[in-house]
Design an enzyme around this catalytic site. Sequence first.
Site, PDB file in Angstrom:
ATOM      1  CB  SER A 125     100.223  12.214  61.152  1.00  0.00           C
ATOM      2  OG  SER A 125      99.930  11.541  62.379  1.00  0.00           O
ATOM      3  NE  ARG A 136      98.556  62.703  67.320  1.00  0.00           N
ATOM      4  CZ  ARG A 136      99.519  62.727  68.195  1.00  0.00           C
ATOM      5  NH1 ARG A 136     100.307  63.822  68.561  1.00  0.00           N
ATOM      6  NH2 ARG A 136      99.986  61.612  68.646  1.00  0.00           N
TER       7      ARG A 136
END
Lengths: 403, 403, 403, 403
Positions: free
Chosen positions: A278, A318
């Site tokens: 930590s 497309r």
Amino acid sequence: MPSADDIFDSGLLSPGTAGSDAVVSDAAVLAALVDVELAYLRTLVAAGIAPASAAVALEAVGVVSDAADVARRARATGNPVIPLIADLRNAVGGTDAAWIHRGATSQDILDTALMLIAHRARTESIASLDRSIDALTTLADAHRSTVAAARTLTQHSTPTTWGLRFATWLTALLDARDGLVAVVLPASLGGASGTLAALVELAGHERAASLPSALAAELGLAAPPTPWHVVRSPVTRLGDALVGVTDALGLIGANVATLSRTEIAEIAETGPAGHGASSTMPQKRNPAASVLLRSLSLRAPGLASTLHVAAAASVDERPDGAWHAEWPALRELLRMVVGGMATLDELTAGLTIDLDAVAANLAITGDGILAERTGLTGSAGVPATYTGLAEQFVDVAIARARS
Amino acid sequence: MPSADDIFDSGLLSPGTAGSDAVVSDAAVLAALVDVELAYLRTLVAAGIAPASAAVALEAVGVVSDAADVARRARATGNPVIPLIADLRNAVGGTDAAWIHRGATSQDILDTALMLIAHRARTESIASLDRSIDALTTLADAHRSTVAAARTLTQHSTPTTWGLRFATWLTALLDARDGLVAVVLPASLGGASGTLAALVELAGHERAASLPSALAAELGLAAPPTPWHVVRSPVTRLGDALVGVTDALGLIGANVATLSRTEIAEIAETGPAGHGASSTMPQKRNPAASVLLRSLSLRAPGLASTLHVAAAASVDERPDGAWHAEWPALRELLRMVVGGMATLDELTAGLTIDLDAVAANLAITGDGILAERTGLTGSAGVPATYTGLAEQFVDVAIARARS
Amino acid sequence: MPSADDIFDSGLLSPGTAGSDAVVSDAAVLAALVDVELAYLRTLVAAGIAPASAAVALEAVGVVSDAADVARRARATGNPVIPLIADLRNAVGGTDAAWIHRGATSQDILDTALMLIAHRARTESIASLDRSIDALTTLADAHRSTVAAARTLTQHSTPTTWGLRFATWLTALLDARDGLVAVVLPASLGGASGTLAALVELAGHERAASLPSALAAELGLAAPPTPWHVVRSPVTRLGDALVGVTDALGLIGANVATLSRTEIAEIAETGPAGHGASSTMPQKRNPAASVLLRSLSLRAPGLASTLHVAAAASVDERPDGAWHAEWPALRELLRMVVGGMATLDELTAGLTIDLDAVAANLAITGDGILAERTGLTGSAGVPATYTGLAEQFVDVAIARARS
Amino acid sequence: MPSADDIFDSGLLSPGTAGSDAVVSDAAVLAALVDVELAYLRTLVAAGIAPASAAVALEAVGVVSDAADVARRARATGNPVIPLIADLRNAVGGTDAAWIHRGATSQDILDTALMLIAHRARTESIASLDRSIDALTTLADAHRSTVAAARTLTQHSTPTTWGLRFATWLTALLDARDGLVAVVLPASLGGASGTLAALVELAGHERAASLPSALAAELGLAAPPTPWHVVRSPVTRLGDALVGVTDALGLIGANVATLSRTEIAEIAETGPAGHGASSTMPQKRNPAASVLLRSLSLRAPGLASTLHVAAAASVDERPDGAWHAEWPALRELLRMVVGGMATLDELTAGLTIDLDAVAANLAITGDGILAERTGLTGSAGVPATYTGLAEQFVDVAIARARS
């Protein structure tokens, strides 16, 4: 040499994948795009359409473009293949240059390159995954008799074993592995509108018809039965398999995080010095790898859903944006899988069981944990006599892992 | 100098944002993290907690870390702040070093830095957005009398005007702008567990209580009423506002793309030479910017949903993975907005209307387009007499844009 | 009388909302559709456009349609308003019938009806929410001195208080409440193509322009500045606020479930006999309400993302499917909020703290839980001296709840 | 007889599935739950564990519960199986009652019932899907020579054929069909904690081990190798396949809607009188079925993502909310597929091509549509000479459909 300005993302906000995701980075995508243009040109040469000199020249050129520069120039036309081709043609020069990309469309190149990247990432992921499978297999075997409290809806239910718990995570990984392996990764070749008309013009129907599978073979990809510019199942199936993998990563991450809670503490991550530290509390040992795996699993489903939204919005020959939406989502999913698998590998290599904590937790509920048995037989017995088929299920999972 | 290996993403697959997203890049995030550590230290100095020399020393140091390196070292602990602090302390050295980050937690720094990034990106986005608002205001005004066929469910319905159409897109942008402006971007300061206990220890209750707002003031952010380590509404509200912006981008992109179809062709994108070019078909002029905007809008909702999933999964005093899942999703949303807005700016600056096509399309349905009116009055009239309140609605939108 | 065949969903798979979601059921939507047609007709009457007899006749008719039958007939045209109008006109008959829906479009009616439903659900939700806020306020106040182990990334960090924990959940609820209250719910009136042309034809520009706000006033909704057929911010903002509420429900559910784990057991749900029972294990007391709240919070983000996807895909003057996709997503979100709030109400009314477990858990880490303090001051002290501003933060939350 | 108050959803807001989704309604789920309890009891009888009279008695009882009532009572415990068992035991009475559900857990029953529902819905869906496949096959074959303008990014590109366009949609459907057929639908039987301990207690290891496959065989489901209470790949794979189907529905819906635009008008939906009608504009013929299909496809991805989020959040031996989140999402996806397929069936049965419009559109771009060819060969030719392998690709798709 890239400038700092050209880096958008170097992993700063993605520690769960950092350092293990180069196979799907922009550099890798750019290289794959060039690989595909070269493979395509070789395919044309092999079919007697293009001159051999063109492929030789292109191979000599290699990657000449800068990704950030290509990206900016891609804005005008919507995709990076168009400026890339310009760079390649410019570098090759002469009459050979005209043969580069001839008869293909940019979507062919980019779709194929992403499948190639996926292929490479899969290979790397599975190597890593198989190490995790080995680690979990060993753990499942070692703890087949480690009786523990099972929990359902967060509460102690009946006894189980840590062996079965590991076997369950193993099964999730094996399912994910099967899903990933089963995905078919096809090359794409359809030409401007999915008819291969330009190639037919250049080479006739028969030779043109042979080119998609030839391109695929050149790249180690699957042959596409027909063009898939708007039939996006190759992409959605890949995405689904990838999120299937992150689901398994999340399952393991969530369970290790939960079962390593201070009050439960049956399992712990271990790692090099500093793992789980930590910034302010020296006593802490956070399940950092589990937390990162869990974060990946929370992120992936939204990305996979984007691929489906895009697939369903494909129009015309497309699409007008749906295709473009796929690229970053698919690439990020690949990153999570290849990078997350490396994190999993570290996690599974360092898991340790605290047998005292396991026993102490089991004791909390006392005979209550055998209440189901008491209801059936009138007597509670001891937890180790009430683990049902736990051992058999461990055997099934291990056998599958080893097959 | 970064190596090519340190670049994961330089925009290659994100042309819709390329070149305009530096404000939220890794370099920008790293700088913001350092900015926040410095602002926090200055706050401690101003409150008489830390010595002034510490802030002077830290300011002199600046950004000493490499993002890719921080990312790799972040794997051990789960977030990039911890290795960053190590670098800063190492660079500052001496007794001053210990004051860096003292009393804060890594989540305070990262959450505040992301809010700072968001603040900067918002400022830049709105400048760009306001140019698009101006452009659409001009177009709405110029075309208030350009009668056109309205379409509902893809079919001609009744007449409308191009002015109203532009005003509708303008309204969507204004709504998005309002949403973005309304988001409150707070600093975060809660300490290890959201109690500020370490600061109380260092400075007493009263001075400690003043620090969150002091930090916020130092950075131009909002003061947080209470720590928000697990109350993620600041993040989800920001995410919601950002996807609200991409919704508007998508709306405009989808409409321009649709209405520029070859058969409709009422509107077109224009741009520098090469804009909208195809890799194989010289006659094409693709609506490239619209397509890119549309792709952003397809991608954003999945990312915003991740923020909600994460918010709801927050447990304890600081979460085990949910928080970590937010970072890349939030940053990518910011990228889409700031980069997409630049794309929108280009788009709106170049829109042209083909009045002949508008008139020709309107004529297709003939009197049919006035069938509703005929049903009401028995006679069809001409389209320009049946545009209802179109002009008034244009006025409403323009007035709002100018207010 | 409906037949069993006409019921698709009566709550069987939605226990988290069952019994408290009637305000947004099909019956409620159908009634709201009729309410809107009636309010619209009254608006026409009040403006001198339609004869008073028409509104009287329509009011007398009420709801004549069956929801399942309307649904089946809606397939031909895509929305339920068209068959509903047919039923209403048929029931009213004569010349009055023609005034029903005249000048409006089906989207006006359905959008307005959903906003009306949202308005009603919000009123009901907030009443329930305020009870939960009261309950959490009481708990936060009662436990302001109940020192407990804080947990970050699943591990004990420093001390906190249960008061602050309740205050944190309270803050999340207050944020959610603010978000819900802030949502503007407008009526919709644009006519066939968003120009109100038919109403201008019937009543002239000025009177037509007054009708949207008149309709809104009739129904207690907000006046729409301009039609919003394709500007879907009213819908996405509502959806965002709703998922903001389920985020808070999920936060509380996840925390209660976690902190009621057998090994932690600091908190427990209580309820009538049978609450939390298992089908096979008599000793169990599952956190059933928390589990249901958590399930709602996992479901909501995907639905809210659908609203954004739909908003961004809106084209033309009224969209071709995007609008239709909103209805079930929005309605299900409303259901989760109104039904989930009832579940939350039950949960918060029955929460109990086990002070012994709180103390025992705190003791597990021993002095380690004060390691941060020791690092600062050299001595650990006792946990109750290291809770920082916990009490002040409780006061802030309580003051906000009571304001 | 259910009251109107017990109906939450009868399809009013889901016209895209209305009238064709009974196979996954609450009534169907309730019946499936009873089917599974009965099949399980028969399995116990066949294994010599339970007395034959118990199964006879349970079969005689049938469905005695009301879904809405079960739903309300499910709130206390979190799932509907617990109150259902109470009803069944009460109806059977005597000593037989105790054998109902003995050794199973509620998750076994509900998971198996949902797989049974999925099995039934799949059968029905595929029957409908095959009709659409036949229709598209016929259209692809009929229009193999109907030359049309291909469009990419919304602009005319090169020629294609309507045959290839139909073949492309057909391929999407065939991919979706393959995906759906490939899904393995296993029964679930793990007992309280996934060990089958109670069954081992009642019947010994060997007989207990045979029961999962026996239960599966009784119901026509797949045998589960091991319990899958927290390994949710059966659910996510099913969800992925279902959204794969709605992707195909969306593709067809989006394309038909686009290509039936007033200005394009190459294709149209036809149907019974009133199909596609507007509430106000008599001239309109909206592509209503396409719009509904498209709406389903926009909704499904968010639901499928919920299944992945839930899978990744599974903890312990049975999860605390993640499992509960699956039910409505999975059921709604099934509804969309089975109901949407019926809509597709209607759509494909009524598609008509306007050959004049096709030719007129093709002519718009003139020689431009052959610009790619001109670039290759120096001369444009006629469109019909530049359709490449369109016919071969049609043949591939048709052959696959017929295989």
